[in-house]
Scaffold this motif. Structure first.
Motif, PDB file in Angstrom:
ATOM      1  N   VAL A 118      -0.247   3.908  -2.991  1.00 60.93           N
ATOM      2  CA  VAL A 118      -1.316   4.042  -1.850  1.00 60.93           C
ATOM      3  C   VAL A 118      -2.179   2.884  -2.394  1.00 60.93           C
ATOM      4  N   HIS A 119      -2.549   2.228  -1.012  1.00 64.42           N
ATOM      5  CA  HIS A 119      -3.624   1.327  -1.131  1.00 64.42           C
ATOM      6  C   HIS A 119      -4.468   1.394   0.005  1.00 64.42           C
ATOM      7  N   CYS A 120      -5.700   1.020  -0.409  1.00 65.61           N
ATOM      8  CA  CYS A 120      -6.812   0.954   0.536  1.00 65.61           C
ATOM      9  C   CYS A 120      -7.002  -0.464   0.829  1.00 65.61           C
TER      10      CYS A 120
ATOM     11  N   LEU B 177      -0.472  11.011   4.603  1.00 66.21           N
ATOM     12  CA  LEU B 177       0.440  10.386   3.734  1.00 66.21           C
ATOM     13  C   LEU B 177       1.041  11.658   2.545  1.00 66.21           C
TER      14      LEU B 177
ATOM     15  N   VAL C  43      -6.713   6.900   7.583  1.00 61.71           N
ATOM     16  CA  VAL C  43      -5.418   6.946   6.761  1.00 61.71           C
ATOM     17  C   VAL C  43      -4.362   6.785   7.765  1.00 61.71           C
ATOM     18  N   ALA C  44      -3.337   5.871   7.640  1.00 63.94           N
ATOM     19  CA  ALA C  44      -2.248   5.427   8.473  1.00 63.94           C
ATOM     20  C   ALA C  44      -1.517   6.997   8.970  1.00 63.94           C
TER      21      ALA C  44
ATOM     22  N   GLU D 141      -7.770   0.219   6.145  1.00 68.76           N
ATOM     23  CA  GLU D 141      -6.929   1.406   6.402  1.00 68.76           C
ATOM     24  C   GLU D 141      -6.180   1.787   4.944  1.00 68.76           C
ATOM     25  N   THR D 142      -6.161   3.011   4.701  1.00 73.82           N
ATOM     26  CA  THR D 142      -5.211   3.569   3.645  1.00 73.82           C
ATOM     27  C   THR D 142      -3.637   3.582   4.055  1.00 73.82           C
ATOM     28  N   THR D 143      -2.832   3.132   3.350  1.00 75.66           N
ATOM     29  CA  THR D 143      -1.483   3.085   3.857  1.00 75.66           C
ATOM     30  C   THR D 143      -0.508   3.075   2.471  1.00 75.66           C
TER      31      THR D 143
ATOM     32  N   VAL E 282       2.315   1.164   0.403  1.00 79.81           N
ATOM     33  CA  VAL E 282       2.920  -0.292   0.167  1.00 79.81           C
ATOM     34  C   VAL E 282       3.864   0.088  -0.798  1.00 79.81           C
TER      35      VAL E 282
END
Length: 218
Positions: free
Chosen positions: A115-117, A163, A158-159, A107-109, A111
């Motif tokens: 941006v993290h994948c 985002l 994508v969360a 999931e792309t979020t 943190v």
């Protein structure tokens, strides 16, 4: 040029480089092929990027009438290309759109604002893209605020579908969208529907004048 053209060519170049030269053949014969593996991995990344751009182009074909869409443009004096540049019917600015194809099982979020994948920090790519958008505005001779930076992510969910990422170093907010949200978000933006206005025609002409196809002669 169709979307993903430059990345497809780069993938082919990398694969050719991995196979070229007598010394690489000799190293492979001895089982020493770390360079080949790196080039092959880079080629795979380019191919994934090309596929993402093609998937984005297919989505953009569903935009309401009146949008002007460019693919794979160069910025003179800069060492990057723009995947997609979009002008809404109103001509009230433009969208600079970057396609990413990230791992579908991650999931792309956000943190701590980055941006993290999945476990991987991808924020450097977001910052670099913001810089590309700023450079594009300078090349076009328009205020940076006229350009909306958007990244569309294929594969990775994508969360929340979207985002909004602050990039203080560039004084920009980059919008990261899930692929299935892209068309609705663009069509729903102010000026995203309606007849083509003179400002849109003028802005499209400016893009054609300043930003050539990537890889073409300047």
């Amino acid at each position: 040029m169709t979307a993903g053209g430059s990345t497809s060519r780069e993938a082919a170049r990398l694969r050719a480089a991995a196979r070229r030269g007598w010394w690489r053949t000799l190293l492979r014969w001895f089982g020493v092929n770390a360079t080949d593996r790196r080039l092959e991995a880079a080629a795979v990344r380019q191919e994934q990027g090309s596929l993402g751009e093609q998937q984005t182009a297919a989505l953009l074909a569903r935009l309401p009438a009146g949008w002007t869409v460019f693919h794979d443009l160069a910025v003179p004096g800069r060492r990057f290309n723009l995947d997609h540049v979009l002008i809404p019917p109103s001509g009230a600015g433009m969208v600079v759109l970057d396609s990413k194809k990230w791992r579908r099982t991650w999931e792309t979020t956000l943190v701590r604002g980055r941006v993290h994948c999945g476990p991987q920090d991808r924020h450097q790519q977001i910052e670099a893209f913001a810089g590309y958008v700023s450079g594009t505005a300078a090349a076009l001779g328009v205020p940076a605020g006229m350009l909306l930076p958007v990244i569309v992510v294929h594969g990775s969910p994508v969360a929340g579908g979207r985002l909004d990422v602050a990039v203080p170093e560039w004084e920009r907010t980059v919008h990261v969208l899930a692929a299935d949200r892209l068309v609705d978000v663009l069509a729903g933006m102010p000026g995203g529907r309606g007849p083509v206005q003179p400002a849109a025609v003028a802005l499209a002409a400016r893009v054609r004048q300043v930003l050539p196809q990537y890889g073409s002669a300047a």
